[in-house]
Write a protein that holds these residues in place. Structure first.
Motif, PDB file in Angstrom:
ATOM      1  N   PRO A 175      69.950  28.301  27.396  1.00 25.17           N
ATOM      2  CA  PRO A 175      71.018  27.306  27.599  1.00 25.17           C
ATOM      3  C   PRO A 175      72.235  27.579  26.726  1.00 25.17           C
ATOM      4  N   SER A 176      72.005  28.088  25.509  1.00 27.04           N
ATOM      5  CA  SER A 176      73.123  28.408  24.633  1.00 27.04           C
ATOM      6  C   SER A 176      74.007  29.481  25.244  1.00 27.04           C
ATOM      7  N   MET A 177      73.398  30.500  25.841  1.00 26.33           N
ATOM      8  CA  MET A 177      74.172  31.571  26.468  1.00 26.33           C
ATOM      9  C   MET A 177      74.957  31.044  27.664  1.00 26.33           C
ATOM     10  N   LEU A 178      74.299  30.241  28.501  1.00 27.52           N
ATOM     11  CA  LEU A 178      74.931  29.779  29.728  1.00 27.52           C
ATOM     12  C   LEU A 178      76.057  28.780  29.456  1.00 27.52           C
ATOM     13  N   LEU A 179      75.908  27.942  28.434  1.00 24.77           N
ATOM     14  CA  LEU A 179      76.889  26.890  28.177  1.00 24.77           C
ATOM     15  C   LEU A 179      77.996  27.310  27.214  1.00 24.77           C
ATOM     16  N   SER A 180      77.857  28.460  26.571  1.00 25.73           N
ATOM     17  CA  SER A 180      78.892  28.878  25.626  1.00 25.73           C
ATOM     18  C   SER A 180      79.943  29.774  26.261  1.00 25.73           C
ATOM     19  N   GLY A 181      79.751  30.153  27.538  1.00 31.80           N
ATOM     20  CA  GLY A 181      80.753  30.973  28.205  1.00 31.80           C
ATOM     21  C   GLY A 181      80.779  32.404  27.730  1.00 31.80           C
ATOM     22  N   LEU A 182      79.623  32.965  27.420  1.00 33.34           N
ATOM     23  CA  LEU A 182      79.592  34.339  26.925  1.00 33.34           C
ATOM     24  C   LEU A 182      80.083  35.335  27.975  1.00 33.34           C
ATOM     25  N   MET A 183      79.673  35.154  29.225  1.00 32.38           N
ATOM     26  CA  MET A 183      80.051  36.100  30.264  1.00 32.38           C
ATOM     27  C   MET A 183      81.440  35.813  30.824  1.00 32.38           C
ATOM     28  N   LEU A 184      81.696  34.547  31.109  1.00 30.91           N
ATOM     29  CA  LEU A 184      82.977  34.125  31.681  1.00 30.91           C
ATOM     30  C   LEU A 184      83.459  32.865  30.958  1.00 30.91           C
ATOM     31  N   PRO A 185      84.770  32.693  30.822  1.00 31.74           N
ATOM     32  CA  PRO A 185      85.280  31.497  30.138  1.00 31.74           C
ATOM     33  C   PRO A 185      84.861  30.219  30.845  1.00 31.74           C
ATOM     34  N   MET A 186      84.555  29.194  30.072  1.00 26.37           N
ATOM     35  CA  MET A 186      84.140  27.924  30.661  1.00 26.37           C
ATOM     36  C   MET A 186      85.312  27.205  31.329  1.00 26.37           C
ATOM     37  N   THR A 187      86.536  27.690  31.151  1.00 30.66           N
ATOM     38  CA  THR A 187      87.673  27.122  31.876  1.00 30.66           C
ATOM     39  C   THR A 187      87.549  27.334  33.377  1.00 30.66           C
ATOM     40  N   LEU A 188      86.694  28.275  33.800  1.00 33.61           N
ATOM     41  CA  LEU A 188      86.458  28.505  35.222  1.00 33.61           C
ATOM     42  C   LEU A 188      85.433  27.521  35.793  1.00 33.61           C
ATOM     43  N   ALA A 189      84.735  26.797  34.925  1.00 33.65           N
ATOM     44  CA  ALA A 189      83.646  25.925  35.363  1.00 33.65           C
ATOM     45  C   ALA A 189      84.184  24.609  35.908  1.00 33.65           C
ATOM     46  N   PRO A 190      83.375  23.901  36.701  1.00 32.32           N
ATOM     47  CA  PRO A 190      83.749  22.533  37.104  1.00 32.32           C
ATOM     48  C   PRO A 190      83.940  21.658  35.870  1.00 32.32           C
ATOM     49  N   GLY A 191      84.680  20.577  36.039  1.00 32.86           N
ATOM     50  CA  GLY A 191      85.016  19.727  34.914  1.00 32.86           C
ATOM     51  C   GLY A 191      83.814  19.230  34.137  1.00 32.86           C
ATOM     52  N   TRP A 192      82.742  18.825  34.842  1.00 31.10           N
ATOM     53  CA  TRP A 192      81.570  18.280  34.150  1.00 31.10           C
ATOM     54  C   TRP A 192      80.867  19.341  33.314  1.00 31.10           C
ATOM     55  N   LEU A 193      80.864  20.603  33.833  1.00 28.52           N
ATOM     56  CA  LEU A 193      80.202  21.677  33.093  1.00 28.52           C
ATOM     57  C   LEU A 193      81.042  22.107  31.895  1.00 28.52           C
ATOM     58  N   ASP A 194      82.355  22.128  32.083  1.00 30.98           N
ATOM     59  CA  ASP A 194      83.256  22.431  30.973  1.00 30.98           C
ATOM     60  C   ASP A 194      83.087  21.399  29.865  1.00 30.98           C
ATOM     61  N   LEU A 195      82.985  20.124  30.246  1.00 33.04           N
ATOM     62  CA  LEU A 195      82.798  19.057  29.259  1.00 33.04           C
ATOM     63  C   LEU A 195      81.468  19.216  28.537  1.00 33.04           C
ATOM     64  N   LEU A 196      80.425  19.518  29.270  1.00 37.25           N
ATOM     65  CA  LEU A 196      79.103  19.692  28.661  1.00 37.25           C
ATOM     66  C   LEU A 196      79.105  20.850  27.672  1.00 37.25           C
ATOM     67  N   SER A 197      79.835  21.904  28.004  1.00 40.94           N
ATOM     68  CA  SER A 197      79.850  23.083  27.136  1.00 40.94           C
ATOM     69  C   SER A 197      80.534  22.813  25.798  1.00 40.94           C
ATOM     70  N   ARG A 198      81.353  21.784  25.752  1.00 39.81           N
ATOM     71  CA  ARG A 198      82.043  21.464  24.498  1.00 39.81           C
ATOM     72  C   ARG A 198      81.093  20.911  23.437  1.00 39.81           C
ATOM     73  N   PHE A 199      79.886  20.558  23.843  1.00 32.87           N
ATOM     74  CA  PHE A 199      78.877  20.131  22.883  1.00 32.87           C
ATOM     75  C   PHE A 199      78.033  21.311  22.388  1.00 32.87           C
ATOM     76  N   MET A 200      78.347  22.506  22.876  1.00 34.44           N
ATOM     77  CA  MET A 200      77.638  23.715  22.459  1.00 34.44           C
ATOM     78  C   MET A 200      78.475  24.433  21.394  1.00 34.44           C
ATOM     79  N   PRO A 201      78.032  24.471  20.152  1.00 41.05           N
ATOM     80  CA  PRO A 201      78.869  25.040  19.081  1.00 41.05           C
ATOM     81  C   PRO A 201      79.252  26.501  19.293  1.00 41.05           C
ATOM     82  N   PHE A 202      78.385  27.278  19.972  1.00 38.71           N
ATOM     83  CA  PHE A 202      78.693  28.692  20.145  1.00 38.71           C
ATOM     84  C   PHE A 202      79.938  28.910  21.002  1.00 38.71           C
ATOM     85  N   ARG A 203      80.279  27.953  21.837  1.00 36.58           N
ATOM     86  CA  ARG A 203      81.485  28.089  22.658  1.00 36.58           C
ATOM     87  C   ARG A 203      82.714  28.285  21.775  1.00 36.58           C
ATOM     88  N   TYR A 204      82.792  27.559  20.664  1.00 38.12           N
ATOM     89  CA  TYR A 204      83.973  27.618  19.808  1.00 38.12           C
ATOM     90  C   TYR A 204      84.089  28.977  19.119  1.00 38.12           C
TER      91      TYR A 204
END
Length: 249
Positions: A175-204
């Motif tokens: 889940p850390s890999m998928l929600l932190s946007g390692l492969m692709l930026p989370m800006t490409l994700a739907p709004g709800w997924l982008d919001l969820l990823s902001r609770f994942m510290p590795f994204r920052y």
């Protein structure tokens, strides 16, 4: 005393690593495969943030290297417990903090070396990034490794078998890999997924390294990345040290 003990422990595990070139090279294999077979697919595609496809993919692969490599570092503690190495260390006067720091410094050195190999390969494939940005990326890899290896060792001290440790790490790492946007930026994700990823510290951390790779250093994204990295490392070392002391590891 602490520095002396840490240097002794670091030297012990560094020598073990140097005697196993397979361990050094195998850890970078998965990010290299992503670089070789996934990277060319992104060339020319709009990825929702500044930078070309290599400047977006390579920072993610660097932190993927730290995320998966450091998360599984605790396997060595389980092996040592079964061989009686930990039991023998318990009767020595070596600082418990040094037992942790020596290990995680070895891990940080190993993964930064692997990160250098990954970046050199990426440069050959077309990556162009400022030297300062590349160096900042290595610092973030070291910080992430330091934090996750500390937590991995703490968990390994608590569990009894690899069969317990492996699934627990996978349940956290994927889940850390998928929600932190390692492969692709989370800006490409739907709004709800982008919001969820902001609770994942590795994204920052990923976003901060991507900023560095396009030469943007004095940004809010970089500040958030630094703060999260420092906080993660502080919490992880505290948890790891307390666990080592409590278990007598």
């Amino acid at each position: 005393m602490l520095l002396h003990d840490t240097a002794i422990v670091f030297g012990r595990y560094a020598r073990q690593t140097l005697r196993s070139p397979f361990q050094i090279l195998f850890g970078v294999l998965m990010p290299l495969l992503y670089l070789l077979f996934f990277g060319p697919l992104l060339t020319g595609l709009p990825l929702g943030r500044p930078g070309d496809s290599w400047q977006i993919l390579v920072p993610g692969l660097l932190l993927q290297l730290g995320l998966f490599g450091a998360s599984f570092a605790g396997f060595s503690i389980i092996i040592e417990k079964n061989l009686g190495v930990v039991e023998r260390m318990r009767v020595t006067p070596v600082s418990r903090l040094a037992l942790l720091l020596g290990r995680v410094l070895r891990d940080a050195s190993l993964f930064v070396f692997q990160a250098v190999l990954l970046v050199l390969t990426a440069l050959a494939m077309g990556l162009r990034a400022p030297l300062a940005g590349v160096l900042i990326g290595f610092v973030f890899v070291a910080a992430l490794t330091f934090a996750l290896a500390s937590l991995s060792y703490a968990l390994a001290v608590k569990v009894r078998t690899p069969q317990e440790f492996g699934p627990a790490i996978n349940a956290l790492a994927m889940p850390s890999m998928l929600l932190s946007g390692l492969m692709l930026p989370m800006t490409l994700a739907p709004g709800w997924l982008d919001l969820l990823s902001r609770f994942m510290p590795f994204r920052y951390l990923v976003d901060a390294v991507r900023d560095a790779y396009v030469g943007h250093y004095a940004t809010a994204t970089m500040l958030y990345g630094v703060l999260v990295a420092v906080a993660l490392a502080a919490v992880a070392v505290t948890v790891g040290t307390r666990t080592f002391r409590g278990a007598g590891a």
